[in-house]
Design a protein around this motif. Structure first.
Motif, short mmCIF file in Angstrom:
data_model
loop_
_atom_site.label_atom_id
_atom_site.label_comp_id
_atom_site.label_asym_id
_atom_site.label_seq_id
_atom_site.Cartn_x
_atom_site.Cartn_y
_atom_site.Cartn_z
N ILE A 108 0.91 -1.13 -0.12
CA ILE A 108 -0.11 -0.10 -0.08
C ILE A 108 0.93 1.33 -0.16
CG2 ILE A 108 -1.63 1.48 1.45
CD1 ILE A 108 -2.90 -1.35 2.15
N VAL A 109 2.04 1.28 0.75
CA VAL A 109 2.81 2.53 0.75
C VAL A 109 3.62 2.68 -0.56
CG1 VAL A 109 5.11 3.25 1.71
CG2 VAL A 109 3.16 2.35 3.27
N ILE A 110 3.85 1.61 -1.13
CA ILE A 110 4.59 1.59 -2.51
C ILE A 110 3.79 2.18 -3.50
CG2 ILE A 110 5.64 0.41 -4.41
CD1 ILE A 110 6.97 -1.29 -2.21
N LEU A 111 2.40 1.83 -3.46
CA LEU A 111 1.54 2.35 -4.37
C LEU A 111 1.03 3.42 -4.14
CD1 LEU A 111 -0.72 -1.02 -4.69
CD2 LEU A 111 0.82 -0.04 -6.49
N TYR A 112 1.07 3.89 -2.86
CA TYR A 112 0.58 5.20 -2.59
C TYR A 112 1.68 6.30 -3.02
CZ TYR A 112 -1.18 9.27 0.12
OH TYR A 112 -1.92 10.45 0.53
N THR A 113 2.92 5.85 -3.22
CA THR A 113 3.93 6.99 -3.74
C THR A 113 3.70 6.91 -4.97
OG1 THR A 113 5.43 5.15 -4.33
CG2 THR A 113 5.68 6.22 -2.01
N ILE A 114 2.89 6.36 -5.82
CA ILE A 114 2.66 6.34 -7.29
C ILE A 114 1.52 7.48 -7.08
CG2 ILE A 114 1.72 5.48 -9.47
CD1 ILE A 114 2.91 2.73 -8.48
N ASN A 115 0.30 6.95 -6.66
CA ASN A 115 -0.66 8.00 -6.41
C ASN A 115 -1.71 7.22 -5.65
OD1 ASN A 115 -2.86 6.75 -8.18
ND2 ASN A 115 -1.52 7.48 -9.74
N PRO A 116 -2.45 8.28 -4.83
CA PRO A 116 -3.38 7.39 -3.85
C PRO A 116 -4.59 6.71 -4.40
CG PRO A 116 -3.17 10.07 -3.17
CD PRO A 116 -2.41 9.66 -4.73
N GLN A 117 -5.03 6.98 -5.60
CA GLN A 117 -6.01 6.00 -6.01
C GLN A 117 -5.44 4.63 -6.30
OE1 GLN A 117 -9.19 7.15 -8.67
NE2 GLN A 117 -7.80 8.97 -9.39
N THR A 118 -4.16 4.64 -6.71
CA THR A 118 -3.47 3.21 -7.01
C THR A 118 -3.46 2.46 -5.52
OG1 THR A 118 -2.39 4.06 -8.89
CG2 THR A 118 -1.48 1.99 -8.00
N ALA A 119 -3.08 3.24 -4.64
CA ALA A 119 -3.17 2.36 -3.35
C ALA A 119 -4.42 2.02 -2.93
CB ALA A 119 -2.59 3.38 -2.36
N MET A 120 -5.34 2.85 -2.95
CA MET A 120 -6.94 2.61 -2.73
C MET A 120 -7.27 1.36 -3.31
SD MET A 120 -10.46 4.77 -3.36
CE MET A 120 -10.30 4.35 -4.86
N PHE A 121 -7.19 1.15 -4.64
CA PHE A 121 -7.61 -0.08 -5.45
C PHE A 121 -6.71 -1.35 -4.86
CE2 PHE A 121 -9.17 2.94 -8.60
CZ PHE A 121 -10.67 2.45 -8.53
N ALA A 161 -2.35 3.81 -12.36
CA ALA A 161 -0.92 4.25 -11.83
C ALA A 161 -0.40 5.33 -13.00
CB ALA A 161 -0.13 3.00 -11.77
N ALA A 162 -0.79 5.07 -14.20
CA ALA A 162 -0.33 5.86 -15.06
C ALA A 162 -0.78 7.35 -15.27
CB ALA A 162 -0.33 5.13 -16.46
N THR A 163 -2.23 7.30 -15.00
CA THR A 163 -3.20 8.35 -15.03
C THR A 163 -3.55 9.31 -13.90
OG1 THR A 163 -5.03 7.16 -15.16
CG2 THR A 163 -3.54 7.47 -17.23
N ASP A 164 -3.42 8.44 -12.86
CA ASP A 164 -4.17 8.73 -11.75
C ASP A 164 -5.59 9.40 -11.85
OD1 ASP A 164 -4.78 9.59 -8.83
OD2 ASP A 164 -3.69 11.53 -9.01
N ASP A 165 -6.16 8.48 -12.62
CA ASP A 165 -7.57 8.62 -13.19
C ASP A 165 -8.30 7.25 -13.23
OD1 ASP A 165 -9.95 10.16 -14.10
OD2 ASP A 165 -9.59 9.39 -15.93
N PHE A 166 -9.57 7.40 -12.90
CA PHE A 166 -10.41 6.08 -13.02
C PHE A 166 -11.52 6.44 -13.96
CE2 PHE A 166 -13.93 3.06 -12.58
CZ PHE A 166 -13.03 1.67 -12.73
N GLY A 167 -11.57 5.99 -15.25
CA GLY A 167 -12.84 6.41 -16.09
C GLY A 167 -13.18 5.22 -16.81
#
Length: 297
Positions: A108-121, A161-167
């Motif tokens: 979770i910490v590593i994914l959070y450093t990419i962006n919070p949404q990635t860590a959340m998923f 992780a690439a876009t910090d966006d979920f669509g």
């Protein structure tokens, strides 16, 4: 003599670590995540790619370690799983829990450093796999539906992780891998039916190796193939597939459908194993085709 014993012990510890974290499954998840990242990114950031691979590995490793702690008594009943580290007594429950906890935090910490949404998923994936899918496996065939959610997250996780966006784009990637889970896991549930029964697991939709299960396997295979070619029609935002690649994906899908139909016709363990192998080939080749299509066109 002592040197040989030390070497064997080290090998055993490494093997048990690989087993508790299911390293082969983890690698396939990392592959899906990287494919999703390459589809979403404008220019590749290798630091992010490495973080995604590490975070994905820790995420899956944590889920599998928690799973093996929860199911240790049931694993001991099945031939496929009785030699796993915890049921076999080579690893204590506490050690497995420590590994699972450390992996959860690191993931979770590593994914959070990419962006919070990635860590959340990533966190949602660990939670659903451990707290919903695992306990439901002995209760209802709907466990496969629940398990398909965390199983489908890695492909879309890369895009997020690439876009910090979920669509629509990561949603489509999620849908492809979500529907794919059903023929894949029902094929496994079919050829491991007797072993699963020892552990009290309900994996097939009808609870039996029957025509009903085979028909549903065909239906979900068809849906998987149809969802996989939707990007050809330009309705999924930046996620686009050229017609040539769409035809390739469709042909690959027909190959998987062939084996699903063979399962319906033959109703054998061999046919189920062939479908399982075909499904693994399908999702791997689909992801390769998607990525190549983006970078070649």
């Amino acid at each position: 003599m002592s040197r040989a014993i030390t070497s064997e012990t080290k090998h055993s510890i490494i093997s048990d670590f690989k087993e508790i974290t299911k390293i082969r499954l983890s690698v396939s998840v990392v592959f899906s995540s990287i494919a999703g990242y390459l589809l979403g990114v404008e220019s590749v950031d290798y630091n992010t790619l490495i973080l995604l691979a590490l975070g994905g590995y820790f995420m899956v490793g944590a889920s599998n370690a928690f799973n093996q702690v929860i199911e240790k008594d049931l694993d001991a009943l099945m031939n496929r799983t009785k030699y796993r580290p915890v049921p076999a007594g080579r690893m204590s429950v506490n050690t497995a829990l420590i590994i699972a906890t450390i992996f959860t935090i690191l993931g979770i910490v590593i994914l959070y450093t990419i962006n919070p949404q990635t860590a959340m998923f990533g966190a949602i994936s660990i939670f659903l796999y451990t707290c919903a899918y695992t306990p439901l496996k002995t209760k209802t065939p709907l466990a496969v539906f629940v398990g398909a959610i965390p199983g489908a997250i890695p492909f879309m996780l890369g895009w997020v992780a690439a876009t910090d966006d979920f669509g629509i784009e990561p949603g489509t990637l999620f849908a492809i891998q979500f529907f794919w889970q059903f023929p894949h896991f029902w094929a496994i549930g079919w050829f491991l039916f007797e072993d699963y029964k020892k552990g009290g697991f309900f994996m097939l939709p009808t609870g039996k190796q029957d025509k009903g299960t085979a028909v549903q396997t065909i239906m979900y295979t068809v849906w998987t193939v149809l969802v996989s070619i939707i990007p050809v029609f330009g309705v999924t935002g930046r996620l686009y597939l050229t017609p040539i690649s769409g035809v390739i994906v469709f042909i690959l899908g027909l190959g998987m459908l062939y084996y699903a139909i063979q399962l319906y016709k033959k109703m054998t363990v061999l046919a189920a194993k062939q479908l399982m192998l075909a499904s693994v080939s399908y999702i791997t080749l689909l992801q390769i085709v998607y990525v190549l299509d983006k970078f070649i066109r």
